[in-house]
Write a protein that holds these residues in place. Sequence first.
Motif, PDB file in Angstrom:
ATOM      1  N   UNK A   1       0.841  -1.187   0.000  1.00 20.41           N
ATOM      2  CA  UNK A   1       0.000   0.000   0.000  1.00 20.41           C
ATOM      3  C   UNK A   1       0.882   1.246   0.000  1.00 20.41           C
ATOM      4  N   UNK A   2       0.830   1.971  -1.113  1.00 18.77           N
ATOM      5  CA  UNK A   2       1.626   3.186  -1.230  1.00 18.77           C
ATOM      6  C   UNK A   2       0.979   4.074  -2.291  1.00 18.77           C
ATOM      7  N   UNK A   3       1.705   5.058  -2.783  1.00 17.03           N
ATOM      8  CA  UNK A   3       1.180   5.937  -3.832  1.00 17.03           C
ATOM      9  C   UNK A   3       1.571   5.395  -5.197  1.00 17.03           C
ATOM     10  N   UNK A   4       0.855   5.842  -6.227  1.00 15.19           N
ATOM     11  CA  UNK A   4       1.142   5.375  -7.584  1.00 15.19           C
ATOM     12  C   UNK A   4       2.590   5.654  -7.982  1.00 15.19           C
ATOM     13  N   UNK A   5       3.056   6.838  -7.653  1.00 16.33           N
ATOM     14  CA  UNK A   5       4.420   7.219  -8.045  1.00 16.33           C
ATOM     15  C   UNK A   5       5.467   6.341  -7.374  1.00 16.33           C
ATOM     16  N   UNK A   6       5.197   5.927  -6.130  1.00 14.75           N
ATOM     17  CA  UNK A   6       6.187   5.183  -5.366  1.00 14.75           C
ATOM     18  C   UNK A   6       6.196   3.687  -5.667  1.00 14.75           C
ATOM     19  N   UNK A   7       5.132   3.191  -6.355  1.00 16.20           N
ATOM     20  CA  UNK A   7       5.098   1.763  -6.666  1.00 16.20           C
ATOM     21  C   UNK A   7       6.259   1.361  -7.575  1.00 16.20           C
ATOM     22  N   UNK A   8       6.680   2.267  -8.436  1.00 16.89           N
ATOM     23  CA  UNK A   8       7.811   1.956  -9.313  1.00 16.89           C
ATOM     24  C   UNK A   8       9.075   1.692  -8.507  1.00 16.89           C
ATOM     25  N   UNK A   9       9.147   2.305  -7.320  1.00  8.82           N
ATOM     26  CA  UNK A   9      10.316   2.143  -6.452  1.00  8.82           C
ATOM     27  C   UNK A   9      10.184   0.937  -5.530  1.00  8.82           C
ATOM     28  N   UNK A  10       8.969   0.714  -5.014  1.00  8.43           N
ATOM     29  CA  UNK A  10       8.814  -0.284  -3.952  1.00  8.43           C
ATOM     30  C   UNK A  10       8.333  -1.658  -4.425  1.00  8.43           C
TER      31      UNK A  10
END
Length: 615
Positions: A552-561
């Motif tokens: 569970x995170x933000x759309x932008x951060x999914x690429x990182x996590x």
Amino acid sequence: MSNNKEKLFSEFQAPTTQEWLDKIQVDLKGADFNKRLVWKTNEGFNVQPFYRREDVLKLKTPEALPGEFPFVRGNKKDSNVWYVRQNIFADDAEAANNKALDILNKGIDSLGFHIPGKNVNPNFLASLLKDIECEYIEVNFSTCKKHTLELVELLKAYFEEKGYDKEKLVGSVDFDPIEKMIMKGKDVTSVLDITPDIVNALKDYPHFRCVSVNTEALNNAGAYIVQELGYALAWGNEYLQMLVDAGVDIDLAAKKIKFNMGISENYFMEIAKFRAARLLWAQIVKQYEPKCDCACKMIVNATTSKYNQTLFDSYVNLLRSQTEAMSAALAGVHSMVVVPFDTPYEQPNDFSERIARNQQLLLKEECHFGQVVDPGAGSYYIEHLTDSLAVEAWKIFLQVEEDGGFLASIKEGKIQDVVNATNQKRHADAAKRKEFILGTNQFPNFTEKSDGKTAVVCDCKCADEQSDFKKVESSRLAADFENLRIHTENTKVPVAFMLTIGNLAMRQARAQFSCNFLACAGYKVVDNLGFKTVEEGVDAALEAGADIIVLCSSDDEYAEYAIPAFKYLDGRAMFVVAGAPACMEDLKAAGIENFVHVRCNVLDTLKEYNAKLGI
């Protein structure tokens, strides 16, 4: 004082409709007015976000008066009092009689007895009605259709023996063979032949009705409001034409028909439905040229819906039935039955029946709904709904008539096809959460267990009999989710762990959404305050025995996590991403295949997850 008031009001200039629209468009900041604010109903017409006096000036419904043709504003002039009814299954005369006498002392003034055909005899009837003063309450009866005429003759004999005043007796005998045709697919056309005999047998009882239109069954099968209304008109007209063709006087025929209709959860639309129903039925009967306009009155017993009741979080059923009861009361029905909240999973007990009675009594005695005639009259919104429903229902009525009438349409399966298609669509919409069921497919109780509760199923013999033609397939809207949840509970309850990381607002929102999503199948959900790294989150999840880890995170951060978390997990649990980020295709290419978001089919997704988990 009056001069001051006039001066005060003169200081304000009433805005025009266009000015309101201009202001709304500014507030929408470029968004499409029709997409954002216009409600596209299932009933075939659109509802605007606001209405003004000019919108109803062209309508005829506001010109009607209570108690006068076409009765859109109700059948009474001086009150809105309705009968508070409770139904009793009378397989044991003494037990049913004791129950009836008990509830008559608890606010009930209308009794509905269902008598098995084998019990239709003078002694049983005498025992059933012992010490019940039928002149002072409403009494209603139903039995096997083949025994209805016999029951009518026994009732007449009983009433005459007791010396009752025929003018004071109010009630009904439920005779509706067409209901069995449409709901069971059984061809009982031959039973229709006794309809005139039943009517003539009760011709001296002006307030005792004996031909029923049971569209409550369509309501409980998921029919839209306008479908129930349109088919009710066609159904009633079928009986009316049948009686007139058999030589029954039109005034007598019309005064012997009673409508038993359902009440769905759409509050204002249901108020409008009953108003439109009286309006249209009066117009239909008027075409037969009765001697008195009183023959054009539509008598309705309304019953709260079973279709939207739930097995889980069943106390929410009280909220559903209460708003439904309010709709019917404000709309001016003749009598009402509130279905107890525990009906989906057990035979209602004393507690649930008491609550159901009190739901009506609160409206009647404490809210004084029985004292105001047609309180919805003059409301621009309700008047618009009444007119729009009447227009669309009339189209359905005319179509049925063009197809040869209601009976012919049933034999061809046309009505069944429409209702079944609606039911299937509503179940599909519920699966996607386009139609909300509070406590079932939206905001479920995370910790609730079924505790052995299972859905009540029909145990009647006719359920397994060969059908002569198509039948309506009725199933509660929540049934699919309930079956899934009970299956999960009885097999294995997986643990779903929320791996929250990154943007605080987004991770909390995504975790809450995911918890509600997965709890619909009875999963045990574990929320968290947040982790500094995905490795820390995965380790915590595995330590908690997680079967599913939801990132569970933000759309932008999914690429990182997302990909690092997926790789670190290495197949030790199912991995799910909460949302539909722009990088979804990249995540899928890395092997991530599970996503939960608002466009998901919740039911199908949960079934898929169960399959992957071996449940």
